[in-house]
Structure formats: structure tokens, C-alpha cells
Design a protein around this motif. Sequence first.
Motif, short mmCIF file in Angstrom:
data_model
loop_
_atom_site.label_atom_id
_atom_site.label_comp_id
_atom_site.label_asym_id
_atom_site.label_seq_id
_atom_site.Cartn_x
_atom_site.Cartn_y
_atom_site.Cartn_z
N GLN A 128 0.83 -1.20 0.00
CA GLN A 128 0.00 0.00 0.00
C GLN A 128 0.86 1.26 0.00
O GLN A 128 0.61 2.21 -0.75
N LEU A 129 1.88 1.26 0.84
CA LEU A 129 2.77 2.44 0.93
C LEU A 129 3.51 2.64 -0.38
O LEU A 129 3.65 3.77 -0.86
N GLU A 130 3.98 1.56 -0.97
CA GLU A 130 4.67 1.67 -2.26
C GLU A 130 3.74 2.20 -3.34
O GLU A 130 4.17 2.89 -4.27
N ALA A 131 2.45 1.91 -3.23
CA ALA A 131 1.46 2.34 -4.22
C ALA A 131 1.02 3.79 -4.03
O ALA A 131 0.26 4.31 -4.85
N GLY A 132 1.48 4.44 -2.96
CA GLY A 132 1.16 5.85 -2.75
C GLY A 132 0.32 6.16 -1.54
O GLY A 132 0.09 7.33 -1.21
N VAL A 133 -0.17 5.14 -0.85
CA VAL A 133 -0.98 5.35 0.35
C VAL A 133 -0.14 5.99 1.45
O VAL A 133 0.98 5.55 1.70
N ARG A 134 -0.71 7.00 2.12
CA ARG A 134 0.00 7.66 3.22
C ARG A 134 -0.88 7.80 4.47
O ARG A 134 -0.48 8.48 5.42
N PHE A 135 -2.04 7.18 4.46
CA PHE A 135 -2.90 7.13 5.65
C PHE A 135 -3.28 5.69 5.88
O PHE A 135 -3.84 5.03 4.98
N LEU A 136 -2.98 5.19 7.08
CA LEU A 136 -3.31 3.81 7.44
C LEU A 136 -4.29 3.80 8.60
O LEU A 136 -4.14 4.55 9.57
N ASP A 137 -5.29 2.94 8.48
CA ASP A 137 -6.33 2.76 9.50
C ASP A 137 -6.06 1.41 10.16
O ASP A 137 -6.36 0.36 9.60
N ILE A 138 -5.48 1.46 11.37
CA ILE A 138 -4.99 0.25 12.03
C ILE A 138 -5.87 -0.08 13.23
O ILE A 138 -6.01 0.72 14.15
N ARG A 139 -6.47 -1.27 13.19
CA ARG A 139 -7.41 -1.72 14.21
C ARG A 139 -6.73 -2.80 15.06
O ARG A 139 -6.41 -3.88 14.56
N CYS A 140 -6.57 -2.51 16.35
CA CYS A 140 -5.77 -3.37 17.23
C CYS A 140 -6.61 -4.01 18.32
O CYS A 140 -7.27 -3.31 19.11
N ARG A 141 -6.58 -5.33 18.39
CA ARG A 141 -7.16 -6.04 19.53
C ARG A 141 -6.10 -6.14 20.61
O ARG A 141 -4.98 -6.59 20.36
N HIS A 190 -7.03 -6.83 13.92
CA HIS A 190 -8.32 -7.48 13.74
C HIS A 190 -9.21 -6.64 12.84
O HIS A 190 -9.05 -5.42 12.75
N HIS A 191 -10.18 -7.29 12.20
CA HIS A 191 -11.37 -6.62 11.66
C HIS A 191 -12.54 -7.26 12.39
O HIS A 191 -12.93 -8.39 12.08
N GLY A 192 -13.09 -6.53 13.35
CA GLY A 192 -14.06 -7.14 14.23
C GLY A 192 -13.44 -8.31 14.96
O GLY A 192 -12.35 -8.21 15.53
N SER A 193 -14.10 -9.45 14.92
CA SER A 193 -13.60 -10.65 15.61
C SER A 193 -12.54 -11.40 14.82
O SER A 193 -11.93 -12.34 15.34
N ILE A 194 -12.30 -11.00 13.58
CA ILE A 194 -11.44 -11.78 12.67
C ILE A 194 -9.98 -11.33 12.79
O ILE A 194 -9.64 -10.19 12.44
N TYR A 195 -9.13 -12.21 13.29
CA TYR A 195 -7.70 -11.95 13.33
C TYR A 195 -7.13 -11.95 11.91
O TYR A 195 -7.46 -12.81 11.09
N GLN A 196 -6.29 -10.98 11.63
CA GLN A 196 -5.82 -10.77 10.26
C GLN A 196 -4.40 -11.30 10.00
O GLN A 196 -3.73 -10.85 9.07
N ASN A 197 -3.97 -12.26 10.82
CA ASN A 197 -2.64 -12.87 10.62
C ASN A 197 -1.54 -11.82 10.59
O ASN A 197 -0.56 -11.94 9.84
N LEU A 198 -1.72 -10.80 11.43
CA LEU A 198 -0.81 -9.65 11.44
C LEU A 198 -0.83 -9.06 12.84
O LEU A 198 -1.88 -9.00 13.49
N ASN A 199 0.33 -8.62 13.30
CA ASN A 199 0.44 -7.98 14.60
C ASN A 199 0.96 -6.56 14.44
O ASN A 199 1.47 -6.18 13.38
N PHE A 200 0.81 -5.76 15.49
CA PHE A 200 1.17 -4.34 15.39
C PHE A 200 2.66 -4.18 15.11
O PHE A 200 3.06 -3.25 14.39
N THR A 201 3.47 -5.07 15.64
CA THR A 201 4.91 -5.01 15.33
C THR A 201 5.15 -5.14 13.83
O THR A 201 6.01 -4.45 13.26
#
Length: 325
Positions: free
Chosen positions: A96-109, A118-129
Motif C-alpha cells: 500500500q505504501l509503495e502504491a502511494g498510500v499515506r494514511f493507514l487505518d490500524i485496528r488493534c485487539r 483485527h477486523h471485528g472478531s477476525i484476526y488478520q494474521n498480522l500484529n502491530f509489530t
Amino acid sequence: MSIKTRLQAAALAAITLFGISCNKDARETQSLLRPESRSNSAPQANLLAIMNSWMTGLPDNTNLARITIPGTHDSGARFEPIGGTAKCQNLTIGEQLEAGVRFLDIRCRHIGDAFAIHHGSIYQNLNFTDVITACLSFLDNHPGETIIMCVKEEYDPTGNTRSFEQTFDSYVAVNPGRWHMGASVPNLGSVRNKIVLLRRFGAASTPKGIDATNWADNTTFTSSNADATLRVQDQYVVPDNNAKWTGVTNLFSEANASTNNTLFINFTSGYKSLIFGIPSITTVSNNINPRINTYFTTNTYGRYGIIPMDFVDATRAQLIVESNF
């Protein structure tokens, strides 16, 4: 004139103009950077090479609120158990950043004194680190850029011995110099090579980023305090795509007419409830995303704010970015 040539010309013009008068209004300065001709296409490889550094040539005295910025909604949401119900992006954070995105919406459980994406209850195989690592790697390679990161608590916390804020602070403490934690909307020059926090969680210790805790639900609203004013369209329940698009374009027009440093954030994302209340994200994105392309093909110059999208790609981001020049 190619995109690359235009951006290089913009950078040279910015340096010249800044040397003549560093007190010129950023909006006026950007209008002087606008080239007379535009190109509608470029080879994909060249496009990505340009989009990963599009902010670098903008003047240091440009306030972030006066830049039209491609963003992503639910930036880490790439997985779902049922099609159309949770996935919001095809590209990874780095892509996304390489494509020009400069605003990220990060949802953290908040789980086990750490953040899982997460997106709601769904873990996204990704951590904040992982998110921070991708951002800092990108900024290391493109130090003239900045990233605005909106951080919000998502789903149910569990197994914690400290507050969400304290866990967030522990992440920042690893690289404190790479975060901008000021409460006002900064000028670009002061935040190059940094992550700018837009905070949607409560904080006992401030300043801690731009305060966006007074976030109204499923509507268009203004949030204002002594440090910053936000104007946000975030109608995420979308029974009617035409009504959603009207809300989007109304805020585009409002942003373009604005002469102050109000930060406009215009979510083009949402979902439509289908039978039994099952959400369909793609019912909205498949309708709205082509309209974004058409809008920015016609409205080729102006101030339109931050535009968080579902399923961003480099072509759509390019059209949005070009409106700055």
C-alpha cells in the motif's frame, strides 16, 4: 509530460519558490506547482517508482491538512472466513505504501499485553509489530515521506495486565524518534521520515497524537478542540450506494473550498447488509471505487483531504495524488 517529469518539476519549483518566499501560503504554493498538461497512464513499474516518493518534492511548509492523501480503511484486513464479509484490502501494508498510500487505518485487539490486528472478531494474521516494521522500512527507504496512522482499539480485550494506552506506549518506546505525537496537524517538513499518530483511543497522558477520540458513529461530523479540527465522513453502513457517494462528494467539495487547516477525512468504504444481516463489503467497493476513478479523472486539481478506501491500487492512488500538482 510524464508523471515522473511532472513530480521532478514540482520538486524543483518547490525549492525555487521556497527560496523566494517561505511565508507563502501552502495552498497558493501548490497551485503554482500545477503543470498545464497531464498524462493518464504510465508503465506499472515506473508508476510504483514514482508513487513511493510523491511527497518528497512538496514544500516543507505545507500543512498535512492541505494535501490530498490516498488512504486505506481497515488497512490490515486481508483475510475473511466468508467472501465479502471482512476483507478490505488486497495489498499488504508495505505494498500500500509503495502504491502511494499515506494514511493507514490500524485496528488493534488488545490481547496478552500486545496488539493483534483485527477486523471485528477476525484476526488478520498480522500484529502491530509487523505494521510498524513495514512502515519504518518504507520510511527508511523514502525519508522524504510521512505516514499518518490512525490507531483504534478493536474487538474484545483479553489477558491484559495494563491499559491499551500503556501497551501502545510500549511499542512507541522502541523507536520514539520515529513517531510524531503532537496534538496539532503538523507541516510536512517536521514529520518527514516519521509516523504521525491520529489517536482514536483514550489517553491519560497527552499530548499523544492528533486527538480523534470524539468520533461520531456512522455519519458526517466535526470534531474540534484547541489543537485541531477534524471534519469526517464515515458512513460505513451503506443501504444506498448513491447516498454514500453523495456524502463522499459533498465532503470533497467542502474540503476543496476550505481555506484553513481543518483535517478532512473522507471514508469511501462501507458495507451493505444482505439477508440475515450478513455484511457485503464488495457490494459497496465495486460501486464506489470506479466512481472515485472517474471523479479524479475529471477533478484533476484541488484539495480533497485524506481518502481512506477499500481495495486500493496504484492506479487509483495515482489519480488522487495527481490532484496535488
